[in-house]
Motif scaffolding. Structure first.
Motif, PDB file in Angstrom:
ATOM      1  N   ILE A 168       4.841   2.995  -4.209  1.00  0.00           N
ATOM      2  CA  ILE A 168       3.474   3.066  -4.724  1.00  0.00           C
ATOM      3  C   ILE A 168       2.507   2.891  -3.554  1.00  0.00           C
ATOM      4  CG2 ILE A 168       1.830   2.047  -6.349  1.00  0.00           C
ATOM      5  CD1 ILE A 168       4.309   0.986  -7.901  1.00  0.00           C
ATOM      6  N   VAL A 174      -4.394   2.125  -6.035  1.00  0.00           N
ATOM      7  CA  VAL A 174      -3.209   2.862  -5.596  1.00  0.00           C
ATOM      8  C   VAL A 174      -3.460   4.365  -5.636  1.00  0.00           C
ATOM      9  CG1 VAL A 174      -1.623   1.049  -6.328  1.00  0.00           C
ATOM     10  CG2 VAL A 174      -2.160   2.903  -7.894  1.00  0.00           C
ATOM     11  N   ILE A 220      -0.641   2.235  -1.459  1.00  0.00           N
ATOM     12  CA  ILE A 220      -1.832   1.415  -1.700  1.00  0.00           C
ATOM     13  C   ILE A 220      -2.998   1.981  -0.912  1.00  0.00           C
ATOM     14  CG2 ILE A 220      -2.826  -0.891  -1.434  1.00  0.00           C
ATOM     15  CD1 ILE A 220       0.115  -1.921  -1.596  1.00  0.00           C
TER      16      ILE A 220
END
Length: 90
Positions: free
Chosen positions: A84, A56, A86
């Motif tokens: 978040i 991430v 990636i």
């Protein structure tokens, strides 16, 4: 929306905006019964779990609490929202 991480950053926010964000944090804390320390620990735990499966972008992670309607639409309840990014799957 509350951006909890701006409260603790070195951004050049006006004191009005900082006070406004802190007040939101206090109000949500009272409703949700958690602290910024708990939110930061939760963020760390989420990252540990996710990083087993993917890489991430830690610089652009956003984790915050918002208010949303309950499932039966009877009241507003706290909800955890995590953005978040990636980079790649492992």
């Amino acid at each position: 929306m509350l951006d909890i991480f701006k409260i603790f950053s070195n951004d050049k926010n006006s004191s009005k905006n900082v006070a406004k964000e802190r007040l939101k944090l206090v109000l949500i804390h009272d409703k949700g019964n958690y602290s910024p320390t708990v939110l930061e620990a939760l963020k760390g735990d989420i990252l540990l779990a996710i990083e087993k499966y993917m890489e991430v972008d830690e610089e652009h992670i956003e984790v915050k609490m918002i208010k949303t309607k309950s499932q039966d639409n009877s009241e507003m309840v706290p909800a955890l929202v995590a953005n978040i990014p990636i980079k790649r799957m492992k």
